[in-house]
Design an enzyme around this catalytic site. Structure first.
Site, PDB file in Angstrom:
ATOM      1  N   CYS A 148       0.849  -1.186   0.000  1.00 56.52           N
ATOM      2  CA  CYS A 148       0.000   0.000   0.000  1.00 56.52           C
ATOM      3  C   CYS A 148       0.883   1.234   0.000  1.00 56.52           C
ATOM      4  O   CYS A 148       2.106   1.155   0.138  1.00 56.52           O
ATOM      5  CB  CYS A 148      -0.937   0.016   1.212  1.00 56.52           C
ATOM      6  SG  CYS A 148      -0.069   0.016   2.789  1.00 56.52           S
ATOM      7  N   CYS A 189       3.344   1.860   2.805  1.00 60.66           N
ATOM      8  CA  CYS A 189       4.621   1.143   2.743  1.00 60.66           C
ATOM      9  C   CYS A 189       5.671   2.026   2.078  1.00 60.66           C
ATOM     10  O   CYS A 189       6.815   2.124   2.554  1.00 60.66           O
ATOM     11  CB  CYS A 189       4.476  -0.159   1.948  1.00 60.66           C
ATOM     12  SG  CYS A 189       3.372  -1.372   2.684  1.00 60.66           S
ATOM     13  N   ASP A 222      -0.928  18.605 -26.967  1.00 67.03           N
ATOM     14  CA  ASP A 222      -0.008  18.474 -28.090  1.00 67.03           C
ATOM     15  C   ASP A 222      -0.791  18.781 -29.370  1.00 67.03           C
ATOM     16  O   ASP A 222      -1.977  18.473 -29.469  1.00 67.03           O
ATOM     17  CB  ASP A 222       0.550  17.049 -28.131  1.00 67.03           C
ATOM     18  CG  ASP A 222       1.332  16.778 -29.400  1.00 67.03           C
ATOM     19  OD1 ASP A 222       2.298  17.510 -29.648  1.00 67.03           O
ATOM     20  OD2 ASP A 222       0.951  15.861 -30.133  1.00 67.03           O
TER      21      ASP A 222
END
Length: 760
Positions: A27, A30, A451
């Site tokens: 997760c 962590c 772009d």
């Protein structure tokens, strides 16, 4: 006695940088824990990305890479240095299939689902509770709680060693409590007696718990949350696919030109600086180099985004992975391997992905507080009932009920169900959402960078206008010019031929065709000596443009279009305008972006005149046009906007957009573009319609709102039921019914996303 010069003081070691592949994270918390541990080391600055499972670490002084790896391992995770991209196509035999990495998780999920479904059915439907049904439930649940749920238990143990609590802790504690209590009730209580049933009673009454089992909670929660983890992992595994797609753009083989003109085909990995290699029409250029023989047009649109092919001749530089669309070239290699522009772009994508802030899950944040509170409440409940003389059985019943009711059944469904319904609806509309972390950025986005080539425009050269001299028939111009251009491989010539065929129908017959490098084409068409190309080509035949055609040519070039002169039988007859046409839907898309509160910005490698003309046509303000930007500089433009405290979305379709898509807070890749751009984006728009970008943002925002409301109600259910559990007033049916109701509510709320409709 000789004098010795004093030794110079040692200078501080320069800062070094390393990237570590991190394993074992379950997760976002962590990643935060690893990052915190690394940053506590002297001279170390680290960022850990949960999505890409990588840590980017800058370190100095006496710190070694081995020390960094040891710190990560001491925190309970694994770390190693991944190989850096070399710019060479990788051998497929060396590539680990994504499916193999997901196989263990998929096996656990399948096991949990297959075994949990009958357990839940028997517990919730009294008519299915045959004699000894509880023992079958135990048999089916045991593999789910042990084998399938093992990743949760392992993560919970690792977190406990470091004094942390996450969703894994809550899942492990809740499922273990439900399973262990059920074991006690079956073997030492009355739940294992023949004929035991769980009647469907919704009465609140205190029970000693000896006849209650909670196997459906243990099995169901494990299956639900494994499903969410699997879909998350599947999308997360694609984080590195942009690099692979970029590197695979390069040529795999190259034809070397040896002494005496001998040709030899070798793998591109054997190419060295100074080698001369052959590039035939239609082939990719193997590496960066300088043209030593020949002249041609090179299509560099995938790398540069410029729609107009670049004319190259002896002495000009060319870039690896671009496409030779004209004549035969001999190129001398100037950069190979990791030094090429393609490899540098791959590193830009990688660095942009690693620099992205890891998405912090709301559930993990709340769990860091919720889990300790629940465990503390369970212990307090146990102590309270024991202190009041309620007996060990009743006290443990109430304490375990607290842990069971806190088990996040609805919480496990909150994100995956909304995500599955939202992404499923998106797929129907041509919008692919990669994962829940993508949704968290859509609400804050206030600027959308577009772009030009292939996004706002079609990305293809198109014949837009024909200007004819007095007394000349336009249809005749197109018939003759189109016939001559049809014999050329040049993209501009093909655009003229296609447009002429659409307007004039059948084209003329060509004889004595000749390509004049860098100028145009000439030949005999139906008995007429025809010239099509630059004004300089006509000048070589002493043909001048009349005033009206000269004005048309100047006006076309002022608008950034390519002007092509047409002459036959010694007279200039017409000027053709060719350009990358704006998509019909782009102007409407810009209006929708503004309605969503977004500021549109046009970003392109094309020249200023082209960019401003396109912007004016679709309704983008001149001050929001950024032109003549090199591919590697697009990332800097996005960073600059982010530095102005803007949350930036980027829409692109080319390789040159990949790094900017990864750097942006939200990357939207046109599915009609390259694989590299698609993999680097957070959202993929299958259709080439820019309006889909507005729909994608609307759908993402609505999906995120659904997830947040799901999480609120899931936690509200837990919090509301905890006092009843602590008071010992929850029997199995009330707990089961409440859990089922919360789950049904979450699923129903998520299913409302199926009604999402794009704007008309």
């Amino acid at each position: 006695m000789t004098a010795h010069a004093a030794a110079p003081a040692p200078s501080a070691a320069p800062a070094a940088e390393v990237e570590l592949a991190i394993g074992g994270m379950t997760c976002a918390s962590c990643a935060a824990r690893i990052e915190k541990k690394l940053n506590r080391m002297d001279g170390v600055e680290a960022t850990v990305n949960y999505a890409t499972e990588k840590a980017k670490v800058t370190f100095a002084g006496g710190v070694a890479v081995a020390d960094l790896i040891a710190t990560v391992e001491a925190t309970g995770y694994t770390a190693q240095e991944p190989p850096r991209p070399t710019g060479e196509a990788t051998d497929e035999a060396d590539a680990q299939p994504e499916a193999d990495a997901l196989a263990p998780l998929r096996q656990r999920l399948v096991t949990a689902v297959v075994l949990a479904v009958p357990v839940i059915a028997m517990a919730m439907v009294p008519v299915l509770q045959f004699e000894y049904w509880q023992w079958l439930s135990l048999t089916l649940t045991a593999p789910v709680v042990t084998y399938a749920a093992w990743p949760f238990h392992k993560a919970a143990f690792t977190n406990a060693r470091h004094g942390a609590a996450t969703m894994d802790t809550l899942i492990s504690v809740g499922t273990s409590a439900a399973f262990l209590w059920s074991l006690w009730a079956l073997f030492f209580g009355t739940a294992g007696m023949p004929g035991m049933t769980h009647p469907f009673e919704l009465t609140i009454a205190r029970s000693d718990g000896a006849g209650n089992i909670y196997l459906e909670a243990a099995a169901g929660v494990t299956a639900f949350i494994l499903a969410g983890r699997y879909f998350e992992a599947r999308s997360k595994r694609k984080a590195g696919a942009a690099l692979k797609a970029l590197l695979e753009l390069g040529a795999k083989d190259v034809t070397l030109v040896r002494e005496g003109g001998r040709e030899e085909t070798v793998p591109v990995s054997e190419l060295k600086v100074g080698d001369r290699f052959l590039v035939r029409p239609g082939e990719k250029i193997a590496t960066d180099g300088t043209v030593t023989e020949g002249a041609s047009a090179v299509d560099a649109s995938m790398l540069t985004g410029e729609s107009v092919p670049v004319e190259v001749a002896v002495g000009d530089s060319v870039t690896g992975a671009t496409l030779n669309v004209g004549g035969r070239l001999v190129v001398e290699a100037t950069r190979v391997g990791a030094d090429t522009q393609l490899a540098r772009m791959a590193r830009l994508v990688e660095d942009a992905q690693n620099g992205k802030a890891a998405a912090q899950r709301l559930a993990d944040k709340i769990s860091a507080v919720f889990v300790p509170v629940v465990i503390g409440l369970a212990l307090a409940t146990l102590g309270f009932w024991l202190g009041n003389g309620a007996g060990i059985t009743a006290a443990f019943t109430a304490a375990v009920a607290v842990l069971i009711i806190a088990c996040p059944c609805a919480l496990g469904l909150a994100t995956p169900t909304a995500l599955m319904v939202g992404t499923g609806r998106g797929a129907q509309l041509g919008i692919l959402i990669k994962g829940p972390e993508v949704l968290e950025t859509t609400r804050a986005v206030d600027t959308i960078v577009l772009d030009k080539t292939g996004t706002v425009t079609t990305g293809r050269m198109t014949l837009l206008a024909t200007h004819v001299a007095d007394g000349t028939d336009e249809r005749e111009v197109l018939r003759l010019a189109g016939a001559l251009e049809h014999s050329s491989e040049h993209p501009i010539a093909q655009a003229v031929a296609a447009g002429a065929r659409d307007e004039a129908g059948d084209l003329g017959t060509v004889e004595d065709f000749a390509n004049v490098p860098g100028l145009g084409v000439q030949g005999i068409v139906d008995g007429h000596a025809v010239l099509v190309g630059r004004e300089k080509l006509l000048a070589e035949w002493e043909i001048r443009l009349p005033v009206e055609l000269e004005r048309a040519k100047s006006a076309a070039e002022a608008n950034g279009r390519t002007a092509i002169a047409v002459a036959w039988d010694g007279e200039a007859r017409a000027v053709l305008e060719v350009a990358d046409a704006v998509k019909d839907t782009s102007a409407e898309a810009i209006r929708r972006f503004r309605a969503l509160g977004l500021r549109p910005v046009l970003l392109t490698g094309d020249n200023e005149a082209v960019a401003r003309a396109v912007a004016a046509e679709v309704g983008i303000s001149p001050e929001d046009v950024i032109a003549e930007v090199m591919p590697q500089d697009k990332v800097d433009v996005v960073k600059r906007l982010q530095g102005e405290r803007r949350s930036v979305a980027m829409v692109g379709d080319g390789v040159n957009d990949a790094a900017a898509l990864a750097q942006a807070d939200l990357g939207l890749a046109m599915g009609t573009g390259t694989d590299a751009a698609i993999e680097a984006g957070d959202l993929t728009l299958v259709r080439g319609d820019l309006r889909a970008a507005a729909d994608a943002i609307r759908l993402s925002r609505r999906t995120l709102r659904t997830i947040r409301s799901n999480l609120f109600w899931a936690f509200a259910y837990n919090v509301a039921a905890l006092p009843l559990a602590a008071a010992g007033l929850l029997n199995p049916m009330i707990a089961g019914a409440a859990m089922a109701f919360s789950s049904v509510f979450v699923v129903g709320n998520s299913l409302r996303l199926r009604n999402f409709k794009p704007q008309g």
